[in-house]
Design an enzyme around this catalytic site. Structure first.
Site, PDB file in Angstrom:
ATOM      1  N   ALA A   1      36.324  36.721  39.296  1.00 32.37           N
ATOM      2  CA  ALA A   1      35.370  35.468  40.108  1.00 32.37           C
ATOM      3  C   ALA A   1      36.011  33.981  39.890  1.00 32.37           C
ATOM      4  CB  ALA A   1      34.478  35.754  40.664  1.00 32.37           C
TER       5      ALA A   1
ATOM      6  N   GLY B   1      36.506  41.030  38.428  1.00 36.90           N
ATOM      7  CA  GLY B   1      36.092  40.504  39.859  1.00 36.90           C
ATOM      8  C   GLY B   1      37.343  41.260  40.629  1.00 36.90           C
TER       9      GLY B   1
ATOM     10  N   GLU C   1      37.378  44.887  40.346  1.00 39.30           N
ATOM     11  CA  GLU C   1      36.742  45.681  40.562  1.00 39.30           C
ATOM     12  C   GLU C   1      36.802  46.068  42.488  1.00 39.30           C
ATOM     13  OE1 GLU C   1      32.340  44.169  39.095  1.00 39.30           O
ATOM     14  OE2 GLU C   1      33.438  42.007  39.554  1.00 39.30           O
TER      15      GLU C   1
ATOM     16  N   GLU D   1      32.594  39.791  31.731  1.00 44.80           N
ATOM     17  CA  GLU D   1      31.809  39.604  32.428  1.00 44.80           C
ATOM     18  C   GLU D   1      30.714  38.947  30.956  1.00 44.80           C
ATOM     19  OE1 GLU D   1      33.384  41.191  35.490  1.00 44.80           O
ATOM     20  OE2 GLU D   1      33.064  41.914  33.902  1.00 44.80           O
TER      21      GLU D   1
END
Length: 261
Positions: free
Chosen positions: A66, A111, A114, A134
């Site tokens: 992200a 992300g 994911e 993260e």
């Protein structure tokens, strides 16, 4: 439709989505997630697209994570909204009627990992790296990673990857079941296309319902999932593809399928 952060094209029944922010290693910001949601909604209604391949632009990254620059100063409410936006988009990808293949051409971190896990299948370049880093930032995976990763690789392995934040290479991703296949970097897209074409040669209505049976059944108790499977199985018998497939089998010839979702 023109996209600022994505490339999208359809060729020979395959939809190609490329996350196109190479200077940011294809990091996912709010605008990119919005565009990904828009193209996913379009794909859900397109009968001319039978498979989807998602990849990242450039040679370094699938999606490196992200967008930290956007997240750093978010309030708790903004952070939750950002998380829910990504979760909604990734769930839409997961539940597309088409089979979705992630062509993981480089870093698939945070992300990016994911996003790959929201796809049905993951083909990794030998250069690919997967990880959920993260906790290095004082946060946790929030685009579905704490839920999809243990469902794919098992609870213990998922906890190790999340708690240690250590990335893994393509060979290890394949070993633990996170990657379905590993390919040389220069043949990655060809491998994904070959996989898509093989799937597209099958009865696509049956493939689409099988995808629904697996995805939805995972969230049911076993007996409810068995009944759901039987209902979807019965639905196949309302199609020409079921009659064609079984007739072709008995006649010892290749089936010619036409039905889709």
């Amino acid at each position: 439709m023109q996209y600022e952060n994505l490339l999208f094209e359809v060729k020979d029944g395959v939809g190609y989505i490329t996350i196109n922010r190479p200077k940011a290693l294809n990091a996912l910001n709010g605008a990119t997630l919005d565009e990904l949601g828009t193209v996913t909604a379009e794909l859900g209604g397109r009968r001319d697209v039978k498979a989807v391949i998602i990849t990242g632009s450039g040679e370094k990254a699938f999606v490196a994570g992200a967008d930290i620059a956007q997240m750093r100063d978010q309030s708790p409410a903004e952070a939750r909204q950002f998380s829910r936006k990504a979760q909604t988009v990734f769930s839409a990808i997961e539940h597309l009627p088409q089979v979705v293949i992630a062509a993981v051409n480089g870093f698939a971190l945070g992300g990016g990992c994911e996003l790959a896990m929201a796809c049905d299948l993951r083909v990794a370049s030998e250069k690919a790296k997967f990880g959920q880093p993260e906790v290095n930032l004082g946060i946790l995976p929030s685009f579905g990673g704490t839920q999809r990763l243990p469902r794919i690789v098992g609870r213990g392995v998922a906890k190790q990857l999340i708690f240690t934040a250590e990335p893994i290479d393509a060979a290890e991703a394949y070993r633990i079941g996170l990657a379905n296949k590993v390919a040389p970097a220069d043949t990655l897209m060809a491998e994904c296309e070959a996989m898509a074409k093989k799937i597209m040669s099958k009865g696509m209505f049956g493939v689409s319902l099988a995808k629904a049976a697996v995805n939805d059944g995972m969230n049911m108790d076993t007996e409810s999932a068995f009944k759901y499977e039987a209902d979807l199985f019965a639905l196949c018998f309302a199609t020409d593809d079921q009659k064609e497939g079984m007739t072709a089998f008995l006649e010892k010839r290749a089936a010619v399928f036409h039905d889709f979702f």
